[in-house]
Structure formats: C-alpha cells, structure tokens
Design an enzyme around this catalytic site. Structure first.
Site, PDB file in Angstrom:
ATOM      1  N   ILE A  20       0.828  -1.203   0.000  1.00  0.00           N
ATOM      2  CA  ILE A  20       0.000   0.000   0.000  1.00  0.00           C
ATOM      3  C   ILE A  20       0.864   1.255   0.000  1.00  0.00           C
ATOM      4  O   ILE A  20       0.518   2.271  -0.613  1.00  0.00           O
ATOM      5  CB  ILE A  20      -0.995  -0.003   1.194  1.00  0.00           C
ATOM      6  CG1 ILE A  20      -2.055   1.082   1.025  1.00  0.00           C
ATOM      7  CG2 ILE A  20      -0.281   0.155   2.517  1.00  0.00           C
ATOM      8  CD1 ILE A  20      -3.033   0.827  -0.071  1.00  0.00           C
ATOM      9  N   ARG A  23       2.096   1.459  -3.730  1.00  0.00           N
ATOM     10  CA  ARG A  23       1.078   1.724  -4.741  1.00  0.00           C
ATOM     11  C   ARG A  23       0.324   3.022  -4.513  1.00  0.00           C
ATOM     12  O   ARG A  23      -0.105   3.686  -5.465  1.00  0.00           O
ATOM     13  CB  ARG A  23       0.064   0.571  -4.792  1.00  0.00           C
ATOM     14  CG  ARG A  23       0.617  -0.729  -5.295  1.00  0.00           C
ATOM     15  CD  ARG A  23      -0.453  -1.820  -5.347  1.00  0.00           C
ATOM     16  NE  ARG A  23      -0.958  -2.172  -4.021  1.00  0.00           N
ATOM     17  CZ  ARG A  23      -2.134  -1.826  -3.542  1.00  0.00           C
ATOM     18  NH1 ARG A  23      -2.966  -1.107  -4.281  1.00  0.00           N
ATOM     19  NH2 ARG A  23      -2.507  -2.203  -2.334  1.00  0.00           N
ATOM     20  N   ARG A  24       0.124   3.389  -3.263  1.00  0.00           N
ATOM     21  CA  ARG A  24      -0.805   4.477  -2.961  1.00  0.00           C
ATOM     22  C   ARG A  24      -0.197   5.641  -2.175  1.00  0.00           C
ATOM     23  O   ARG A  24      -0.201   6.781  -2.615  1.00  0.00           O
ATOM     24  CB  ARG A  24      -1.991   3.923  -2.157  1.00  0.00           C
ATOM     25  CG  ARG A  24      -2.768   2.819  -2.849  1.00  0.00           C
ATOM     26  CD  ARG A  24      -3.662   3.347  -3.945  1.00  0.00           C
ATOM     27  NE  ARG A  24      -4.606   2.340  -4.404  1.00  0.00           N
ATOM     28  CZ  ARG A  24      -5.567   2.556  -5.289  1.00  0.00           C
ATOM     29  NH1 ARG A  24      -5.706   3.757  -5.803  1.00  0.00           N
ATOM     30  NH2 ARG A  24      -6.375   1.584  -5.679  1.00  0.00           N
ATOM     31  N   TYR A  63      14.107  -0.893  11.338  1.00  0.00           N
ATOM     32  CA  TYR A  63      13.243   0.149  11.889  1.00  0.00           C
ATOM     33  C   TYR A  63      13.956   0.998  12.935  1.00  0.00           C
ATOM     34  O   TYR A  63      13.671   2.194  13.081  1.00  0.00           O
ATOM     35  CB  TYR A  63      11.990  -0.480  12.505  1.00  0.00           C
ATOM     36  CG  TYR A  63      11.161  -1.300  11.544  1.00  0.00           C
ATOM     37  CD1 TYR A  63      11.217  -1.088  10.170  1.00  0.00           C
ATOM     38  CD2 TYR A  63      10.301  -2.295  12.017  1.00  0.00           C
ATOM     39  CE1 TYR A  63      10.452  -1.840   9.295  1.00  0.00           C
ATOM     40  CE2 TYR A  63       9.532  -3.051  11.148  1.00  0.00           C
ATOM     41  CZ  TYR A  63       9.617  -2.826   9.787  1.00  0.00           C
ATOM     42  OH  TYR A  63       8.853  -3.573   8.924  1.00  0.00           O
ATOM     43  N   LYS A 102      -4.451   1.731   8.627  1.00  0.00           N
ATOM     44  CA  LYS A 102      -5.535   1.129   9.387  1.00  0.00           C
ATOM     45  C   LYS A 102      -5.333  -0.386   9.453  1.00  0.00           C
ATOM     46  O   LYS A 102      -4.733  -0.964   8.538  1.00  0.00           O
ATOM     47  CB  LYS A 102      -6.894   1.507   8.791  1.00  0.00           C
ATOM     48  CG  LYS A 102      -7.034   1.264   7.284  1.00  0.00           C
ATOM     49  CD  LYS A 102      -7.318  -0.178   6.974  1.00  0.00           C
ATOM     50  CE  LYS A 102      -7.271  -0.484   5.512  1.00  0.00           C
ATOM     51  NZ  LYS A 102      -7.170  -1.945   5.246  1.00  0.00           N
ATOM     52  N   THR A 260     -12.419   2.384  -2.866  1.00  0.00           N
ATOM     53  CA  THR A 260     -11.103   2.467  -3.510  1.00  0.00           C
ATOM     54  C   THR A 260     -11.202   2.940  -4.956  1.00  0.00           C
ATOM     55  O   THR A 260     -10.657   2.299  -5.859  1.00  0.00           O
ATOM     56  CB  THR A 260     -10.392   1.104  -3.471  1.00  0.00           C
ATOM     57  OG1 THR A 260     -11.233   0.114  -4.092  1.00  0.00           O
ATOM     58  CG2 THR A 260     -10.080   0.683  -2.043  1.00  0.00           C
TER      59      THR A 260
END
Length: 341
Positions: A20, A23-24, A63, A102, A260
């Site tokens: 995600i 892509r977004r 991280y 989320k 979406t």
C-alpha cells in the site's frame, strides 16, 4: 543529520516497505506540497533500496535506524497490524507525529492508549482511512440531509475482493491478519460516517480459514441509537465489490466503487425513487493524496499551537471503530470457510 525545522516542509519517514505504501501512499505524499519523504525503512535491505530509488529518498535497513534519525518530523507506519501499537508508541515517545495504516491497532485498549499518549505529548496521530477524505461521501450526506431519499432507514455496505496470494500477511494470525480488520473496517467506518458513533452490534458471522487461522469473510448487523439498521459484508473470497446503499422512506441512494476509486475515476451516485431515477457524476478525486494532505496540514498547525487542534475530532471515532470491530469479532458465530459450523 539536520536538527528539527519548525518552518520548512514536514519531513516524513516511512516505517515498512508495504504494497500500500508503494502503490498508494508514497505517490500521494509526493503530491502534497508541504511535505517531503526523507527515508524508507525496511527489515529487508533490497526492499528499502528499491523504494528509495523510486521515491528519491534514503534507504534505511531496519526500523531502529529510522527511529534514531533527527531529520524526520513525522512517520508513516505501514507494518503488519500486530506491530502497529509497538512502533507507533515508540515513535510518539520519540516526539514524531504519526500517520498509521488502518487499523491503528488490533485492540481497543491499545488504540485508546496511543490516542492518550499523542494528546499528552501534543503530537498528531492519524489512522490512514483514505476513503473518508473523498468529497463523494460528503455530497451523499448533503443529499440525504436535504431529504432526497426521505428519512434514512437502513444502510447496506460491502467491501469484498478475490483471494490474496498465500504469502500475504493478511493470512497471518500472528501478524493481526483477517478480513474483519482489513476489508471489514471500511463498511464499519462508513456506517459511523452517516449514523454517528453510537452503533450497537446485534449479530455477526465470521468465516474462518482452518489452515491460516484467520477470518476470510464475514457479515454483521448493527443498529444506531436512533433506530436505523445497518448490514455489512466483507471478505477476500469474493468477486470484487465496494458499494453501499442508503435506503430511505421515499428512495434509495447507491454508490459503487465506494472505497477504492482510482484517482482518475469520477464516481457515480444513483438515486432511485418510486417514479424517478437519477444519476449524478461526482468529480474525480485522489483520496490518498487528500488523506496525506490532511495529516500534513494537521502537523503544520501543531507547530504554532504546540498540540493537535484536530485531536478530539477524530479520536472518539477512531476508538469507537476499534470497539465495534472488536465487538463484531467477540460476538460472531464462526463457520469454517468451505464447510459447516
């Protein structure tokens, strides 16, 4: 590394090289003028370097290293669900604003704890539920408020899509997988959008994959404090569908591709009355860019106030979403996917 800059663009780090994010969200952040992506961290070096090459930022292996950088104001968190609480907590304790994918956490108590911590430290914390930033739903609410379908009686909403690759983290119970926390969150949040947070779960079914040990589909029935009812369907063992219908006393209003829509797609609102049908085309919007911009704007506002002015506006709803998802899970009748109860 640079020291914190309270006057320049919001400098963003990315924790987790997820699909995600690729892509977004990162493409969306690149459209926000007052932000810049500084670094992407992954536990896999190759992934970090691939993201860095595409988005023009630094690659961070692990991280922990991202956490230690002092040239980052805010962090977008896109790690598996079960890791959200741990890393969002650590980021807030490091005085970083956070935009988390989320669900914010997989337990209501953890969600409440993070909301409280962000408020105590004067930091912006948001859950990246992009669809609520699309103006389409605001327009639908205006039409309902204007009486176009009479009095709202019932909402039916669904978000379903075909099975995922077997290696997808959403099939991992230990990482907080399952359809409810993924696809199910969308219709739950939609019900809250139109009916408010005072919703009660009165029935639910979850279909479980006996091999993966996670729910792969489900349905739920909710009721609002004012009596309106809601039916929800979600899962990843279906043909694609993302739609809702608001059923009123004099008509129905329906929206397809509700959760979406591509950034270039102009969504369609259909209103059906007894002797009349109407279709309204709503302008295309990039909901991920609007979600990212909303977060960046909140961070910029917090620089002058020392706190998040919008904290109370989202916190109650975010916590109630977590509680509703938990209640659906706790009360559900469970059946085996492909078999009987």
């Amino acid at each position: 590394m640079d020291s914190p800059d309270q006057s320049g663009p919001v400098r963003i780090g990315v924790l987790g090289a997820s699909s995600i994010a690729w892509r977004r969200t990162l493409t969306a952040l690149q459209e926000v003028p007052d932000s810049t992506v500084v670094a992407v961290a992954s536990r896999e070096r190759d992934k970090a370097e691939r993201f860095a090459a595409r988005f023009g930022c630094a690659a961070v292996h692990g991280y922990e290293e991202l956490l230690e950088r002092d040239d980052i104001d805010a962090v977008y968190v896109s790690v598996p669900n079960s890791l959200h609480h741990q890393w969002v907590h650590r980021l807030l304790m490091s005085d970083k604003h956070v935009l988390a994918e989320k669900p914010l956490t997989i337990r209501p108590a953890d969600t409440a704890a993070l909301i409280g911590l962000a408020a105590d430290r004067g930091l912006v914390l948001r859950e990246n539920i992009a669809f609520i930033h699309h103006g389409l739903h605001r327009r639908v609410a205006e039409l309902v408020g204007a009486g176009r379908i009479g009095h709202l009686r019932h909402i039916d909403a669904a978000f379903c899509f075909p099975p995922l690759p077997e290696t997808d983290v959403r099939y991992r119970a230990d990482l907080g997988g399952g359809a409810l926390l993924d696809a199910g969150l969308y219709p739950v949040r939609l019900a809250q959008y139109f009916l408010g947070d005072e919703l009660t779960v009165v029935g639910a079914v979850l279909r479980e994959d006996p091999v993966a040990g996670v729910d792969v589909a489900g349905s739920a029935v909710l009721v609002a404090a004012t009596g309106e009812t809601v039916t929800l369907n979600f899962g990843f063992e279906h043909s694609y569908g993302a739609h809702y219908t608001l059923w009123g006393s004099t008509g129905r209003l329906s929206v397809d591709r509700a959760f979406t829509p591509p950034a270039t797609m102009a969504p369609l609102i259909r209103i059906d009355e007894q002797d009349h049908a109407e279709e309204i085309t709503f302008p295309a919007e990039h909901q991920f860019a609007k979600s990212a911009a909303s977060f960046v704007e909140a961070v910029l506002r917090s620089r002058s106030t020392g706190s998040d002015p919008g904290h109370d506006d989202w916190a109650t709803t975010a916590l109630r979403t977590a509680e509703l998802l938990d209640r659906i899970s706790a009360s559900a009748h469970r059946v085996t996917a492909g078999g009987q109860a």
